[in-house]
Design an enzyme around this catalytic site. Structure first.
Site, short mmCIF file in Angstrom:
data_model
loop_
_atom_site.label_atom_id
_atom_site.label_comp_id
_atom_site.label_asym_id
_atom_site.label_seq_id
_atom_site.Cartn_x
_atom_site.Cartn_y
_atom_site.Cartn_z
N GLY A 89 10.64 37.21 55.54
CA GLY A 89 11.15 36.98 56.90
C GLY A 89 10.06 36.34 57.74
N CYS A 116 7.27 39.26 49.96
CA CYS A 116 6.60 38.71 51.13
C CYS A 116 6.65 39.68 52.31
CB CYS A 116 7.22 37.34 51.46
SG CYS A 116 6.17 36.32 52.48
N TYR A 117 7.40 39.37 53.37
CA TYR A 117 7.47 40.30 54.51
C TYR A 117 7.95 41.68 54.05
CZ TYR A 117 8.79 42.23 59.07
OH TYR A 117 8.90 43.03 60.17
N HIS A 210 7.04 34.10 46.12
CA HIS A 210 8.51 34.08 46.10
C HIS A 210 9.05 33.83 44.70
CE1 HIS A 210 9.23 34.31 50.43
NE2 HIS A 210 8.02 33.80 50.51
N GLU A 212 12.02 33.89 43.80
CA GLU A 212 13.37 33.31 43.85
C GLU A 212 13.38 31.78 43.88
OE1 GLU A 212 11.80 34.93 46.17
OE2 GLU A 212 12.28 34.34 48.21
N ASP A 269 39.36 27.28 44.65
CA ASP A 269 39.29 28.63 45.21
C ASP A 269 40.67 29.27 45.31
OD1 ASP A 269 36.73 27.80 45.50
OD2 ASP A 269 36.83 27.52 47.66
N LYS A 411 30.41 29.67 44.55
CA LYS A 411 31.32 28.67 43.98
C LYS A 411 31.24 28.59 42.44
CE LYS A 411 34.12 25.30 45.12
NZ LYS A 411 35.07 25.35 46.25
#
Ligand code: XMP
Length: 557
Positions: A89, A116-117, A210, A212, A269, A411
Site C-alpha cells: 500500500g 511490502c506494507y 513483490h 505477484e 459471460d 474473465k
C-alpha cells in the site's frame, strides 16, 4: 477461535451512478458464498498490485477474494480462510491515519503473509523496527536467501526480485528470522510465529519485494509455497469444482419451483451464466435477448441462431430498438448513457417477468472486475472508474432478485468454465462487448444514422483483424471501431469532403483490467483504413488509438 460461514441474507446498498449509496432490495448472502472448499483472503491496503496477487493465487488453483483492510470480521470469517495475504500500500506505518493491521487475523490461527506494507505492519505490530525512508527503492534487486524457509524451498539463490517501497524493516520482531536480504534492504524477507493465549501458533511471513509481479522471477513459486506448504491448501479451485458447487448453490437458492430470467447478450459471460443456470433449473429458466439497437452488424441474428436454434435455450426475443434510441436522443454524458441503458434493460426484464407470472430471479453475467471497478461496498477501497451497467445502474425499486454465478470470476476463468461446460470455442473466445453496446462507441449523441456508419466501419475492423490471424505476442484481445464526434476535411475524387473520423482500437490484455495497444502490422492497418474510407459512406479519415490502460480505458466512454 472457530471460523464458521453464515448463510444469512440481508439487503445491501448498491451505489447509484452519482456515487451515493442507495438501498436496493437485492438479496445477497451477508457473506460471500465460497465456490471452493478452501479459500485465502487478501486484505487490500491500497496497492496497485492487489488484483495481481488475486490473479496469481487463483492461477495457483486456490480460491481467494480481495477484501478491504477494514472489512468486517464476519465478511472475512465467511470465507473460512486457510490463510491471509496482506497487500502492499502507498502509506507509511508512521503516517497519521495509516491503515492498521486488523487484530483478528493474528488471533485467527491462520498463516499470514505480508507483502511490502503488509509486512511492515506485521513487523511493527510484533515489535520489530520499521525505518522511515525519504526515498523509494524501485526496480530490480537480488535477494540473497540467508536462512532456510519453506517459502523458498528449492528456489535458486539469489532470487531476482522486484522492489517498490519507501520504508523498510531495520530489525525483525523478536524471535523472527531474516530469511532474505538485498543490497539496500536488510530484511527482504522474514519468518516467525505469533502465539497468544488461546490461539494456535501462527506462521507469520513477510516479503519486502513483490512476488505477484512478473519481474520477480520465482514469484509464482513463492506464493505457491505459501498456499500449499504453509497454509496446507490442496488447490481445489478448478472449473469442474466451480461448476458443481455453483449448480448446487443455484438449486438451493431458487428452490424446486422457482423460475428465473436471464439477460442474454450473446457474450461469453451471459452465455456461461445462462448455461450454468440452465443446468441447474432447466426449463424454469427463460432467457431474454433484447435487441436494443446498439448491437454490432449481424449480432442479433447470430445470437438467435446460436442460443435458440442450436443450444435450444428457452429464449424470448424483444425488439426494443426504437425505445432505446428514443431514450438516448441527445444524451451525451457517458455515465448518463450507461445509467439509462441499465435502467431500461431492467425495466424490460421486469415487464417480461410480469408477463411470465411467478418469476423471482434475474441471472446476470457480472464478473469480479466489474465488481471491483464499480466499487460496490464489498470493495470500498477501490475508486469507481466507470459504472458498468450490470452493477451500478440498478433502479432502487427493483423487484427481481439477482443470481450472479460469475460474480467472483475473472474473465479467463469464465472461459475455462465455458469450455468445461462444452460451449463452442466461437462463444468461449468471443471478444468482450460492453453492456451499453455501441452507445459507448458512438462518442457524443447516438442516432441510427451514426450507428449505421459505426457498424459498417466496425465490421471491417473485425473482419480484417480476424483474417490477419495474429497470434502469440501480436494476438489481439479486443478490437473495434469508435465513431468520434470529429469531422475533418478530406478530398475524394475531385471534391472536398467534410466528414466523420473513425478511430480504430485494438488492445492486448489478459482480463481487461490493464491493457496495451496492439502493435498491429502496418499492412493490416492500411487495409482497414483503405476499406473504411472507400466502403463506408460518411467517413473520410481513420486514426489508430495508441494509448494503454491505464491511463486510458479500453472503451472511449
Ligand atoms: P474499460 O473501458 O473500462 O473496459 O477499460 C474494460 C472491459 O470491460 C468492457 N466493458 C463493459 N462490459 N458492461 C460490460 O459488461 C459495461 O458496462 C462495460 N463497459 C466496458 C470493455 O469492453 C472492456 O472489455
Amino acid at each position: 477461535m472457530s471460523l464458521q460461514a453464515s448463510g444469512e441474507s440481508k439487503t445491501i446498498a448498491l451505489r447509484d451512478t452519482e456515487g451515493s449509496p442507495q438501498a436496493v432490495s437485492v438479496e445477497r448472502p451477508l457473506v460471500p458464498h465460497v465456490p471452493a472448499a478452501e479459500a485465502v483472503v487478501i486484505l487490500d491496503f491500497g496497492s496497485q498490485f492487489t488484483r495481481l496477487i488475486a490473479r496469481r493465487v487463483r492461477e495457483a488453483r486456490v480460491y481467494c477474494e480481495i477484501l478491504p483492510h477494514n472489512a468486517p470480521f464476519e465478511a472475512v470469517l465467511a470465507l473460512n480462510p486457510r490463510g491471509f495475504i496482506l497487500s502492499g500500500g502507498p502509506a507509511s506505518v508512521y503516517d497519521l491515519g495509516a491503515p492498521q493491521l486488523p487484530e483478528y487475523i493474528l488471533e485467527s490461527g491462520r498463516p499470514i503473509l505480508g507483502i511490502c506494507y503488509g509486512m511492515q505492519l506485521l513487523a511493527r505490530r510484533l515489535g520489530g523496527e520499521v525505518q522511515y525512508a525519504d526515498r523509494r527503492e524501485y526496480g530490480q534487486a537480488y535477494a540473497e536467501l540467508v536462512a532456510t524457509s519453506p517459502l523458498f524451498r528449492d528456489l535458486p539463490n539469489p532470487l531476482s526480485v522486484w522492489m517498490s517501497h519507501g520504508d523498510h524493516i531495520a530489525l525483525p520482531p523478536p524471535g523472527f528470522s531474516v530469511i532474505a536480504q538485498s543490497a539496500n534492504t536488510p530484511v527482504a524477507a522474514m519468518s516467525g510465529y505469533y502465539s497468544s493465549a488461546g490461539a494456535k501458533k501462527v506462521p507469520v511471513l513477510g516479503l519486502q519485494f513483490h512476488p505477484e509481479v512478473n519481474n520477480t522471477d520465482q514469484g509464482e513459486e513463492i506464493l505457491q509455497r505459501f498456499l500449499y506448504d504453509i497454509c496446507g491448501c490442496q488447490g481445489d479451485w478448478t472449473p469442474e469444482h466451480f461448476i458443481t458447487t455453483t449448480i448446487q448453490e443455484i438449486q438451493d437458492k431458487v428452490g424446486k419451483e422457482g423460475r428465473a430470467l436471464c439477460a442474454l447478450s450473446g457474450g461469453v459471460d451471459s452465455a456461461v451464466a445462462a448455461t450454468l443456470v440452465n443446468q441447474a433449473i432447466g426449463k424454469r429458466l427463460t432467457c431474454v435477448f433484447v435487441n436494443n439497437g446498439l448491437l454490432r452488424q449481424g449480432e442479433a441474428e447470430s445470437v438467435l441462431e446460436t442460443f435458440r436454434d442450436r443450444l435450444g435455450l428457452n429464449l424470448i426475443y424483444i425488439d426494443a430498438r426504437e425505445r432505446f434510441l428514443q431514450k438516448l436522443e441527445n444524451v451525451i454524458d457517458p455515465e448518463e448513457k450507461r445509467k439509462l441503458i441499465g435502467n431500461e434493460f431492467i425495466w424490460l426484464f421486469e415487464q417480461e417477468a410480469r408477463k411470465l407470472g411467478k418469476v423471482k430471479w434475474l441471472v446476470q453475467g457480472t464478473l469480479y472486475p466489474d465488481v471491483i471497478e464499480s466499487a460496490t461496498p464489498e470493495t470500498s477501497s477501490a475508486s469507481r472508474i466507470k459504472t458498468h451497467h450490470n452493477v451500478g445502474g440498478l433502479p432502487p425499486d427493483m423487484e427481481l432478485k439477482l443470481i450472479e454465478p460469475l460474480r467472483y470470476l475473472f474473465k479467463d476463468e469464465v472461459r475455462q468454465v465455458g469450455a468445461e461446460l462444452g460451449l463452442s470455442p466461437e462463444i468461449v473466445w468471443r471478444q468482450p462487448f460492453p453492456g451499453p453496446g455501441l452507445a459507448v462507441r458512438v462518442i457524443g449523441a447516438v442516432s441510427e444514422e451514426r450507428l449505421v456508419v459505426l457498424r459498417a466501419a466496425d465490421a471491417i475492423v473485425r473482419e480484417e483483424i480476424s483474417n490477419a490471424q495474429l497470434e502469440g505476442e501480436a494476438a489481439v484481445w479486443q478490437y473495434f471501431a469508435v465513431l468520434t464526434p470529429l469531422q475533418s476535411v478530406g478530398v475524394m475524387g475531385d471534391g472536398r469532403t467534410y466528414s466523420n473520423v473513425v478511430a480504430v482500437r485494438a488492445v492486448s490484455s489478459k482480463d481487461g483490467m490493464t491493457a496495451d495497444w496492439s502493435r498491429l502490422p502496418y499492412e493490416t492497418l492500411s487495409r482497414i483504413s483503405n476499406r473504411i474510407v472507400n466502403e463506408v459512406p460518411g467517413v473520410n479519415r481513420v486514426v489508430y488509438d495508441i494509448t494503454s490502460k491505464p491511463p486510458a480505458t479500453i472503451e472511449w466512454e
